[in-house]
Enzyme design. Structure first.
Site, PDB file in Angstrom:
ATOM      1  CB  VAL A   1      -7.640  -6.140 -16.962  1.00  0.00           C
ATOM      2  CG1 VAL A   1      -6.493  -5.839 -15.999  1.00  0.00           C
ATOM      3  CG2 VAL A   1      -8.641  -7.075 -16.301  1.00  0.00           C
TER       4      VAL A   1
ATOM      5  CG  HIS B   1      -1.001  -0.398 -15.212  1.00  0.00           C
ATOM      6  ND1 HIS B   1      -1.146  -1.693 -14.743  1.00  0.00           N
ATOM      7  CD2 HIS B   1      -0.221  -0.475 -16.316  1.00  0.00           C
ATOM      8  CE1 HIS B   1      -0.479  -2.516 -15.537  1.00  0.00           C
ATOM      9  NE2 HIS B   1       0.091  -1.803 -16.502  1.00  0.00           N
TER      10      HIS B   1
ATOM     11  N   GLY C   1       0.772  -1.237   0.000  1.00  0.00           N
ATOM     12  CA  GLY C   1       0.000   0.000   0.000  1.00  0.00           C
ATOM     13  C   GLY C   1       0.802   1.284   0.000  1.00  0.00           C
TER      14      GLY C   1
END
Length: 221
Positions: A147, A112, A15
């Site tokens: 995706v 991403h 995270g």
């Protein structure tokens, strides 16, 4: 001051982008409030970090549900019960169904580690090095059923050096991720950008942002 948008961050691991968003939201001027961090992996290290920063956490082990639909129903309930306005995926390693994505269309984003549409999926840095590209980077996009194919909101680029390893390149890209994601969430939470059909609409001129940040030219109304 207008009410801040309530954000849920979804994680599966450490995270680091989650932490960047939480720290940005600690500013009273930031238009988003991180209302929840949820992980599908109860042991995710990011949960401890979120708790140490005063953010409510939810452990929702996907393996404890009968199927994907049941897990997504529980995830949706957690978000709607807490009045979530925006979902920010930050290393959330679960593919979402088209039904779930549609329920949060225009309100769910992802970061991403590549300049999409190049290198969707995993091992982006290794693939970029193998192809010999000279520019690499990261992308924040709206989540779609396909995706890593959702409409692009913003991108940040870094040079690829001749002596780069995947680890060195990843470190340089990650530094840009930690700048790009809070900035993009700011735009979304404050209404400066939104999704219209499959186009990203900007209420300002994002192409004037300083390098190395790069975004698509603002769509005309």
């Amino acid at each position: 001051m207008a009410e801040r948008a309530r954000v849920a961050i979804l994680i599966s691991g450490r995270g680091s982008n989650m932490e960047a968003l939480i720290r940005a939201a600690q500013s009273p001027c930031y238009p988003a409030l991180i209302a929840m961090v949820l992980s599908n992996r109860p042991e995710a290290p990011g949960l401890d970090i979120a708790e140490s920063l005063g953010v409510a956490t939810v452990r929702l082990d996907h393996t404890s549900f009968a199927d994907k639909r049941a897990f997504e129903d529980a995830l949706d309930r957690q978000c709607r019960t807490r009045g979530i306005d925006v979902i920010a995926c930050a290393g959330f390693m679960r593919l979402m169904s088209a039904e779930f994505v549609e329920g949060w269309r225009g309100r769910m984003v992802n970061i991403h580690p590549s300049l999409l549409p190049n290198y969707p999926g995993l091992n982006t840095h290794e693939r970029a090095l193998a192809d010999g590209v000279r520019i690499h980077g990261c992308t924040v996009h709206f989540v779609s059923a396909d995706v890593d194919r959702g409409p692009i909101i913003a991108q940040a680029a870094v040079p690829v050096h001749a002596d780069d390893t995947a680890e060195l390149l990843a470190h340089r890209v990650l530094a840009q991720e930690h700048c790009l994601y809070p900035m993009t969430l700011d735009w979304l939470a404050s209404g400066k950008t939104k999704l219209d059909q499959d186009r990203v609409i900007y209420d300002f001129e994002p192409e004037r942002e300083p390098a190395p940040l790069m975004v698509p030219r603002a769509a005309k109304r």
